[in-house]
Enzyme design. Structure first.
Site, PDB file in Angstrom:
ATOM      1  N   ASP A  99       0.906  -1.356  -0.048  1.00 25.01           N
ATOM      2  CA  ASP A  99       0.081  -0.005   0.010  1.00 25.01           C
ATOM      3  C   ASP A  99       0.897   1.245  -0.192  1.00 25.01           C
ATOM      4  O   ASP A  99       1.726   1.459   1.036  1.00 25.01           O
ATOM      5  CB  ASP A  99      -0.887   0.112   1.302  1.00 25.01           C
ATOM      6  CG  ASP A  99      -2.207   0.584   0.958  1.00 25.01           C
ATOM      7  OD1 ASP A  99      -2.264   1.742   0.746  1.00 25.01           O
ATOM      8  OD2 ASP A  99      -3.180  -0.105   1.473  1.00 25.01           O
ATOM      9  N   ASP A 201      -3.113   4.742  -2.312  1.00 27.81           N
ATOM     10  CA  ASP A 201      -4.110   5.195  -1.233  1.00 27.81           C
ATOM     11  C   ASP A 201      -4.672   6.557  -1.607  1.00 27.81           C
ATOM     12  O   ASP A 201      -3.861   7.521  -2.070  1.00 27.81           O
ATOM     13  CB  ASP A 201      -3.715   5.263   0.030  1.00 27.81           C
ATOM     14  CG  ASP A 201      -4.647   5.619   1.123  1.00 27.81           C
ATOM     15  OD1 ASP A 201      -5.489   4.764   1.312  1.00 27.81           O
ATOM     16  OD2 ASP A 201      -4.276   6.774   1.558  1.00 27.81           O
ATOM     17  N   GLU A 265      -6.627   3.959  -5.761  1.00 31.70           N
ATOM     18  CA  GLU A 265      -7.695   3.873  -5.218  1.00 31.70           C
ATOM     19  C   GLU A 265      -8.347   5.446  -5.343  1.00 31.70           C
ATOM     20  O   GLU A 265      -7.860   6.415  -4.866  1.00 31.70           O
ATOM     21  CB  GLU A 265      -7.491   3.832  -3.694  1.00 31.70           C
ATOM     22  CG  GLU A 265      -9.004   3.560  -2.891  1.00 31.70           C
ATOM     23  CD  GLU A 265      -8.835   4.115  -1.639  1.00 31.70           C
ATOM     24  OE1 GLU A 265      -9.810   3.842  -0.752  1.00 31.70           O
ATOM     25  OE2 GLU A 265      -8.110   5.071  -1.094  1.00 31.70           O
ATOM     26  N   HIS A 326     -11.492  -3.040   3.314  1.00 33.68           N
ATOM     27  CA  HIS A 326     -11.396  -2.801   4.728  1.00 33.68           C
ATOM     28  C   HIS A 326     -12.200  -1.528   5.297  1.00 33.68           C
ATOM     29  O   HIS A 326     -12.089  -0.975   6.358  1.00 33.68           O
ATOM     30  CB  HIS A 326      -9.747  -2.667   5.155  1.00 33.68           C
ATOM     31  CG  HIS A 326      -9.358  -1.438   4.347  1.00 33.68           C
ATOM     32  ND1 HIS A 326      -9.164  -1.409   3.124  1.00 33.68           N
ATOM     33  CD2 HIS A 326      -8.699  -0.440   5.025  1.00 33.68           C
ATOM     34  CE1 HIS A 326      -8.534  -0.273   2.786  1.00 33.68           C
ATOM     35  NE2 HIS A 326      -8.264   0.351   3.728  1.00 33.68           N
ATOM     36  N   ASP A 327     -12.755  -0.683   3.958  1.00 33.85           N
ATOM     37  CA  ASP A 327     -13.379   0.400   4.522  1.00 33.85           C
ATOM     38  C   ASP A 327     -14.853   0.381   4.323  1.00 33.85           C
ATOM     39  O   ASP A 327     -15.588   1.138   4.835  1.00 33.85           O
ATOM     40  CB  ASP A 327     -13.000   1.724   3.462  1.00 33.85           C
ATOM     41  CG  ASP A 327     -11.605   2.077   3.554  1.00 33.85           C
ATOM     42  OD1 ASP A 327     -10.919   1.913   4.819  1.00 33.85           O
ATOM     43  OD2 ASP A 327     -10.879   2.479   2.498  1.00 33.85           O
TER      44      ASP A 327
HETATM   45  C1  GLC Z   1      -8.033   5.202   2.166  1.00 37.17           C
HETATM   46  C2  GLC Z   1      -8.016   3.941   3.236  1.00 37.17           C
HETATM   47  C3  GLC Z   1      -8.552   4.174   4.250  1.00 37.17           C
HETATM   48  C4  GLC Z   1      -7.648   5.341   5.082  1.00 37.17           C
HETATM   49  C5  GLC Z   1      -7.763   6.725   3.853  1.00 37.17           C
HETATM   50  C6  GLC Z   1      -6.747   7.621   4.663  1.00 37.17           C
HETATM   51  O1  GLC Z   1      -9.545   5.309   1.843  1.00 37.17           O
HETATM   52  O2  GLC Z   1      -8.368   2.795   2.359  1.00 37.17           O
HETATM   53  O3  GLC Z   1      -8.697   2.885   5.078  1.00 37.17           O
HETATM   54  O4  GLC Z   1      -8.288   5.919   6.099  1.00 37.17           O
HETATM   55  O5  GLC Z   1      -7.525   6.197   2.830  1.00 37.17           O
HETATM   56  O6  GLC Z   1      -5.279   7.177   4.233  1.00 37.17           O
END
Ligand code: GLC
Ligand code: CA
Length: 526
Positions: A99, A201, A265, A326-327
């Protein structure tokens, strides 16, 4: 497609490391634990693992607040443990993606410690600092995703810094070329160690409006959406500069042979997200496609998303699909346990690279978190909106019993210890979700129609979605038929073929009506 890249036919499995396997008994998963459980992933039949952040972090946002990009947090192990895991994974034919969190560091990162040390600090401009508004308040109306303003006041220097997430996650200033170069260095550090790629991310939030204009109100906002959605992201998300940043990251990935994989992402409309493929497919090979993740679970809605997304893809771009991470809420909770297999068939038979979130292969559901065990800062900051992510981050259950084979200690989040959701029980039961997922992945590997073929939606209505995958060489055609209801449904007309796979634990007649909640794959004649 003569020469498919590994990630085109491949399947990615997301590991949330805190909750995968705890080998040293502190209740938190670790790298040695992942290495010890690789056989599960090999038996499942995935091609790559993406591991959520494992770097040194104060864990304000569970690793998404990084204080050193080029090391391993002692909680997860050592760099030697990482090298051992990488070698073990590669030895079993599994690629490893890490990541990359380029948008913000921890407030404890040495870069930020320097930046906040004064207005003349060498790295002051590595972060986004602004003077207060005339009334002394924040420079503009931007909101943090995790509640409150996106600005934190630093009294000693009299300025605010930007934090799109927690105040413990100050935003890096991507308008400063030194920042881009530093993050490129991080990528090279891990690529040099043999890492196969990154998931990047929060890409849509990486760069902000240069003029710091206020975001407009969101006309569709209602309180249940949570305060961060009360404004549109017009000046904080999907800014035009991002395309060039994706291209620059890709150039770093392309310094290596074989070229490394970048998955961006970014939540957004299809036309926003597909921009990150780059104008000449020179951006991310895979900007994540989250169109299915919050959708109404109906054949019509899913068909519309498939068609809309396929139409938005630039020529030659390879799609991808996600049903959980995970979100976001667990898919089996969202659609109901009876539909979990239908959802898995959808994920693994659409055209494009699927990413499976750990535990979805067991049909794991959201686990209720008692108030005294809430850990997610989002839930703590903005309670009562159902935004908390702990329920989807609970440990995997490997065996029956109190620690579920996950830990000998006290797990950091409660474990769903129902025997039917543990790996050992399911692996020994040919009728289980995990056994079904293995069959499906084996089929995907055997049938180029599923791995690489074209897609055409045939039917969406009456509770049934049907689409056809056609092998690239004009080879076999497979029809995927999904019953989204708990009632028997007729097979769409004209689908004549032989049975390849059914989600039921009995082999139905190929032409029989679809049983309640059945997913069926047919090989079409002619
Ligand atoms: C992304 C991650 C999340 C995190 C956020 C800030 O959306 O998937 O878990 O809290 O970024 O880094
Ligand atoms: Ca541990």
């Amino acid at each position: 497609m003569a020469q498919a890249e590994w990630w085109q036919g491949g399947v990615i499995y997301q590991i949330y490391p805190r909750s995968f396997m705890d080998l040293n008994g502190d209740g938190i998963g670790d790298l040695a634990g992942i290495a010890a459980r690789l056989d599960h992933l090999v038996a499942l039949g995935v091609d790559a693992i993406w591991i959520s952040p494992i770097f040194p972090s104060p864990m304000a946002d569970f690793g998404y607040d990084i204080s050193d990009y080029c090391a391993i947090d002692p909680m997860f192990g050592t760099i030697a443990d990482f090298d051992a895991l990488l070698a073990a994974a590669h030895g079993r034919g599994l690629r490893v993606l890490l990541d990359l969190v380029p948008g913000h560091t921890s407030d404890k990162h040495p870069w930020f410690r320097d930046s906040r040390s004064g207005r003349d600090a060498a790295r002051r401009d590595w972060y986004v600092w602004r003077d207060p508004a005339p009334d002394g308040g924040p420079p503009n109306n931007w909101l943090s995703e995790f509640g409150g303003p996106a600005w934190t006041f630093d009294a000693p220097s009299g300025q605010y810094y930007l934090n799109i997430f927690l105040p413990e996650q100050p935003a890096l200033n991507w308008r400063n070329p030194e920042v881009a170069e530093a993050i490129a260095g991080v990528m090279r550090f891990w690529f040099d160690r043999g890492v196969d790629g990154f998931r990047v991310d929060a890409f849509e939030n990486l760069v902000m409006d240069a003029a710091f204009r206020n975001n407009p109100p969101n006309p569709e906002w209602t309180p249940p959406l949570g305060p961060a959605r009360s404004l549109l992201g017009q000046h904080t998300k999907h800014q035009p500069e991002l395309v060039a940043i994706a291209q620059a990251m890709r150039r770093v990935a392309a310094e290596y042979a074989p070229e490394r994989l970048l998955i961006g992402e970014a939540y957004g409309e299809p036309e926003e997200v597909v921009r990150y493929y780059g104008p000449a497919l020179d951006g991310f090979q895979q900007p994540f496609n989250f169109q299915l993740i919050g959708l109404d679970w109906t054949p019509a809605a899913v068909a519309e998303v498939i068609n809309e997304y396929e139409a938005a893809l630039p020529p030659g771009a390879w799609p991808n699909w996600v049903l959980g991470n995970h979100d976001r809420g667990r898919i089996a909770s969202r659609v109901g346990p009876a539909q979990a297999r239908v959802a898995m068939v959808l994920l693994l038979t659409l055209r494009g690279t699927p990413t499976i979130y750990q535990g979805d292969e067991l049909g794991m559901e959201n686990v209720p978190i008692p108030p005294d065990r809430v850990r997610d800062p989002w839930e703590i900051n903005v309670p009562g909106h159902g935004l908390g992510r702990d329920p989807v981050r609970t440990p995997l259950a490997w065996e029956e019993g109190p620690g579920a084979g996950f830990t000998t200690g006290t797990p950091w989040l409660p474990i769903d210890t129902r025997p039917e959701v543990c790996v050992a029980r399911q692996a020994g039961d040919p009728a289980s979700m995990v056994a079904f997922t293995r069959r499906l992945l084996a089929l995907r590997r055997a049938e180029s129609a599923l791995a690489l073929g074209a897609v055409e939606v045939l039917h969406a209505g009456g509770g049934v979605l049907a689409y056809v995958r056609q092998a690239p060489d004009g080879g076999p055609r497979l029809a995927i038929t999904l019953n989204f209801t708990g009632r028997e449904q007729p097979l769409p007309e004209g689908l004549v073929g032989e049975l390849v796979l059914s989600s039921r634990n009995a082999n139905p007649d190929a032409g029989a009506p679809l049983a309640p909640d059945e997913a069926r794959i047919l090989r079409l004649r002619g």
